[in-house]
Design a protein around this motif. Sequence first.
Motif, PDB file in Angstrom:
ATOM      1  N   LYS A   1       5.100  20.207  -3.565  1.00 54.30           N
ATOM      2  CA  LYS A   1       4.016  20.495  -2.615  1.00 54.30           C
ATOM      3  C   LYS A   1       3.211  19.229  -2.350  1.00 54.30           C
ATOM      4  CE  LYS A   1       3.422  25.298  -4.176  1.00 54.30           C
ATOM      5  NZ  LYS A   1       2.441  26.281  -4.724  1.00 54.30           N
ATOM      6  N   LEU A   2       3.910  18.167  -1.966  1.00 54.80           N
ATOM      7  CA  LEU A   2       3.268  16.863  -1.841  1.00 54.80           C
ATOM      8  C   LEU A   2       3.195  16.402  -0.390  1.00 54.80           C
ATOM      9  CD1 LEU A   2       4.985  15.003  -4.819  1.00 54.80           C
ATOM     10  CD2 LEU A   2       2.801  16.230  -4.815  1.00 54.80           C
TER      11      LEU A   2
ATOM     12  N   LEU B   1       0.838  -1.200   0.000  1.00 55.59           N
ATOM     13  CA  LEU B   1       0.000   0.000   0.000  1.00 55.59           C
ATOM     14  C   LEU B   1       0.873   1.251   0.000  1.00 55.59           C
ATOM     15  CD1 LEU B   1      -2.763   1.305   0.085  1.00 55.59           C
ATOM     16  CD2 LEU B   1      -2.766   1.037   2.577  1.00 55.59           C
ATOM     17  N   ALA B   2       1.967   1.220   0.739  1.00 58.74           N
ATOM     18  CA  ALA B   2       2.891   2.351   0.747  1.00 58.74           C
ATOM     19  C   ALA B   2       3.451   2.604  -0.651  1.00 58.74           C
ATOM     20  CB  ALA B   2       4.031   2.086   1.730  1.00 58.74           C
ATOM     21  N   PHE B   3       3.807   1.529  -1.353  1.00 54.91           N
ATOM     22  CA  PHE B   3       4.319   1.676  -2.722  1.00 54.91           C
ATOM     23  C   PHE B   3       3.258   2.302  -3.626  1.00 54.91           C
ATOM     24  CE2 PHE B   3       4.965   0.164  -7.051  1.00 54.91           C
ATOM     25  CZ  PHE B   3       6.305   0.469  -7.264  1.00 54.91           C
ATOM     26  N   ASP B   4       2.012   1.847  -3.483  1.00 50.83           N
ATOM     27  CA  ASP B   4       0.930   2.385  -4.313  1.00 50.83           C
ATOM     28  C   ASP B   4       0.658   3.857  -4.004  1.00 50.83           C
ATOM     29  OD1 ASP B   4       0.638  -0.048  -5.559  1.00 50.83           O
ATOM     30  OD2 ASP B   4      -0.977  -0.727  -4.252  1.00 50.83           O
ATOM     31  N   MET B   5       0.873   4.248  -2.762  1.00 52.24           N
ATOM     32  CA  MET B   5       0.712   5.665  -2.425  1.00 52.24           C
ATOM     33  C   MET B   5       1.799   6.512  -3.080  1.00 52.24           C
ATOM     34  SD  MET B   5      -0.422   5.274   1.589  1.00 52.24           S
ATOM     35  CE  MET B   5      -0.614   7.037   1.902  1.00 52.24           C
ATOM     36  N   GLY B   6       3.005   5.981  -3.137  1.00 53.94           N
ATOM     37  CA  GLY B   6       4.066   6.678  -3.860  1.00 53.94           C
ATOM     38  C   GLY B   6       3.761   6.786  -5.334  1.00 53.94           C
ATOM     39  N   THR B   7       3.215   5.700  -5.908  1.00 51.82           N
ATOM     40  CA  THR B   7       2.809   5.722  -7.315  1.00 51.82           C
ATOM     41  C   THR B   7       1.715   6.758  -7.551  1.00 51.82           C
ATOM     42  OG1 THR B   7       3.366   3.383  -7.570  1.00 51.82           O
ATOM     43  CG2 THR B   7       1.862   4.321  -9.193  1.00 51.82           C
ATOM     44  N   THR B   8       0.804   6.876  -6.589  1.00 52.49           N
ATOM     45  CA  THR B   8      -0.272   7.861  -6.692  1.00 52.49           C
ATOM     46  C   THR B   8       0.286   9.275  -6.785  1.00 52.49           C
ATOM     47  OG1 THR B   8      -1.802   6.439  -5.471  1.00 52.49           O
ATOM     48  CG2 THR B   8      -2.311   8.791  -5.524  1.00 52.49           C
TER      49      THR B   8
ATOM     50  N   GLY C   1      14.397  14.278  -3.370  1.00 50.71           N
ATOM     51  CA  GLY C   1      14.384  15.596  -3.987  1.00 50.71           C
ATOM     52  C   GLY C   1      12.984  15.918  -4.462  1.00 50.71           C
ATOM     53  N   THR C   2      12.854  16.289  -5.740  1.00 46.73           N
ATOM     54  CA  THR C   2      11.537  16.544  -6.304  1.00 46.73           C
ATOM     55  C   THR C   2      10.690  15.282  -6.201  1.00 46.73           C
ATOM     56  OG1 THR C   2      12.454  18.146  -7.858  1.00 46.73           O
ATOM     57  CG2 THR C   2      10.290  17.237  -8.375  1.00 46.73           C
ATOM     58  N   GLY C   3       9.498  15.427  -5.667  1.00 45.03           N
ATOM     59  CA  GLY C   3       8.622  14.271  -5.476  1.00 45.03           C
ATOM     60  C   GLY C   3       8.612  13.745  -4.062  1.00 45.03           C
ATOM     61  N   ALA C   4       9.524  14.219  -3.220  1.00 45.63           N
ATOM     62  CA  ALA C   4       9.537  13.805  -1.819  1.00 45.63           C
ATOM     63  C   ALA C   4       8.453  14.568  -1.063  1.00 45.63           C
ATOM     64  CB  ALA C   4      10.892  14.084  -1.188  1.00 45.63           C
ATOM     65  N   PRO C   5       7.816  13.938  -0.093  1.00 49.98           N
ATOM     66  CA  PRO C   5       6.746  14.619   0.640  1.00 49.98           C
ATOM     67  C   PRO C   5       7.274  15.707   1.559  1.00 49.98           C
ATOM     68  CG  PRO C   5       7.207  12.490   1.635  1.00 49.98           C
ATOM     69  CD  PRO C   5       8.016  12.549   0.369  1.00 49.98           C
ATOM     70  N   LYS C   6       6.474  16.773   1.700  1.00 52.55           N
ATOM     71  CA  LYS C   6       6.811  17.850   2.634  1.00 52.55           C
ATOM     72  C   LYS C   6       6.111  17.677   3.968  1.00 52.55           C
ATOM     73  CE  LYS C   6       7.286  22.067   1.407  1.00 52.55           C
ATOM     74  NZ  LYS C   6       7.022  23.451   0.931  1.00 52.55           N
ATOM     75  N   ALA C   7       5.106  16.812   4.011  1.00 49.25           N
ATOM     76  CA  ALA C   7       4.368  16.583   5.253  1.00 49.25           C
ATOM     77  C   ALA C   7       3.694  15.228   5.181  1.00 49.25           C
ATOM     78  CB  ALA C   7       3.332  17.681   5.475  1.00 49.25           C
ATOM     79  N   VAL C   8       3.531  14.600   6.340  1.00 49.68           N
ATOM     80  CA  VAL C   8       2.902  13.278   6.430  1.00 49.68           C
ATOM     81  C   VAL C   8       1.929  13.295   7.603  1.00 49.68           C
ATOM     82  CG1 VAL C   8       3.278  10.798   6.700  1.00 49.68           C
ATOM     83  CG2 VAL C   8       4.996  12.198   5.539  1.00 49.68           C
ATOM     84  N   ALA C   9       0.752  12.693   7.406  1.00 51.39           N
ATOM     85  CA  ALA C   9      -0.235  12.611   8.477  1.00 51.39           C
ATOM     86  C   ALA C   9      -0.682  11.171   8.654  1.00 51.39           C
ATOM     87  CB  ALA C   9      -1.432  13.501   8.175  1.00 51.39           C
TER      88      ALA C   9
ATOM     89  N   PHE D   1       5.659   4.511   5.902  1.00 54.43           N
ATOM     90  CA  PHE D   1       6.565   3.708   5.072  1.00 54.43           C
ATOM     91  C   PHE D   1       6.803   4.383   3.716  1.00 54.43           C
ATOM     92  CE2 PHE D   1       5.408   0.245   8.004  1.00 54.43           C
ATOM     93  CZ  PHE D   1       6.648  -0.342   8.196  1.00 54.43           C
ATOM     94  N   ALA D   2       5.748   4.941   3.129  1.00 54.52           N
ATOM     95  CA  ALA D   2       5.908   5.625   1.848  1.00 54.52           C
ATOM     96  C   ALA D   2       6.835   6.822   1.979  1.00 54.52           C
ATOM     97  CB  ALA D   2       4.534   6.063   1.320  1.00 54.52           C
ATOM     98  N   ALA D   3       6.687   7.578   3.067  1.00 57.80           N
ATOM     99  CA  ALA D   3       7.556   8.731   3.289  1.00 57.80           C
ATOM    100  C   ALA D   3       9.011   8.313   3.430  1.00 57.80           C
ATOM    101  CB  ALA D   3       7.091   9.486   4.537  1.00 57.80           C
ATOM    102  N   ALA D   4       9.234   7.202   4.133  1.00 56.80           N
ATOM    103  CA  ALA D   4      10.604   6.712   4.303  1.00 56.80           C
ATOM    104  C   ALA D   4      11.208   6.327   2.960  1.00 56.80           C
ATOM    105  CB  ALA D   4      10.613   5.519   5.254  1.00 56.80           C
ATOM    106  N   GLY D   5      10.388   5.726   2.099  1.00 54.38           N
ATOM    107  CA  GLY D   5      10.883   5.326   0.786  1.00 54.38           C
ATOM    108  C   GLY D   5      11.167   6.487  -0.134  1.00 54.38           C
ATOM    109  N   LEU D   6      10.450   7.593   0.073  1.00 56.41           N
ATOM    110  CA  LEU D   6      10.603   8.751  -0.811  1.00 56.41           C
ATOM    111  C   LEU D   6      11.537   9.813  -0.248  1.00 56.41           C
ATOM    112  CD1 LEU D   6       6.860   9.200  -1.843  1.00 56.41           C
ATOM    113  CD2 LEU D   6       8.716   8.349  -3.291  1.00 56.41           C
TER     114      LEU D   6
END
Length: 283
Positions: A115-116, A88-95, A139-147, A130-135
């Motif tokens: 602005k992700l 699911l974390a991988f699919d969220m990154g794909t999203t 750089g570009t495409g990395a999340p700026k915030a996680v909830a 987990f998705a945040a850790a993977g990303l």
Amino acid sequence: MARTRKLFAALTRRGRHQVLRGDLAFAGLPGIVYTPAAGFNLPGVAFGHDWLTDADHYVTTLEHLASWGIVAAAPNTERGLAPSVLNLAFDMGTTLDIITGVRLGPGEISVHPTKLGLVGHGLGGSAAVFAAAGLSGAGTGAPKAVAALFPAVTKPPAAQPAAALKVPGLVLSAPDDAISLRTDAQNLATAWTGSVLRVVSKAESAGLAEKRRFAGALGLPGSDRKTQKTTRALLTGFLLYHLTGDKDYREFADPEAVLPKTEALDPEAVPVTPEEQIIALLR
């Protein structure tokens, strides 16, 4: 405090943007996406669902974020009895890749790649970590915030990658999470140095999912409108501050700020024993 209460009250209601619905399947991933009717370089988030809960149970929450100018997309994968939090974390990154890589709606909507955010409920809350850790570090495409909204206990536990996260986080907990075997909010927040933990007053950890009228008959937790209303306000304010830089919402990201409908942890509370957790589970 009066100003914060006013902002909070406004965030419990829909924002000024008209909202459009789309389908992630056009890009090869089952799921849904909600966007403001128009706007370029918008903030965007991927939203992860809870266990045995498909994305359509979060439609009002996704619409709410879009009405405040945030593109919100939810993959509809890993819905079986034994889902993989890592998949699911991988699919969220794909999203996130999808919503930043294509023009949305009638071609008048785009998401800015810096602005992700990642958001999830229950299982999806842990998957967001987990998705945040993977990303992270991408750089570009990395999340700026996680909830992580009432994050669930998973294998592997989300506290492991959270310990290394540098991205700001919001962790929501229900008042009875300390005696629960299902949720892991307080452990996650303790491991995650950059996170803000908020205990939502009178919240039900599974109550964020919508349209669960007959859940009780199946032995599943139902929906709770008060949980939904408060969670949407806390989440939207946090995202508006971190993804758009709007300083009006600074207190929604401040761990020292006291926000409406939340309560402080009791620093003198006696740790709950495993026996007490098992008894609470069987009630």
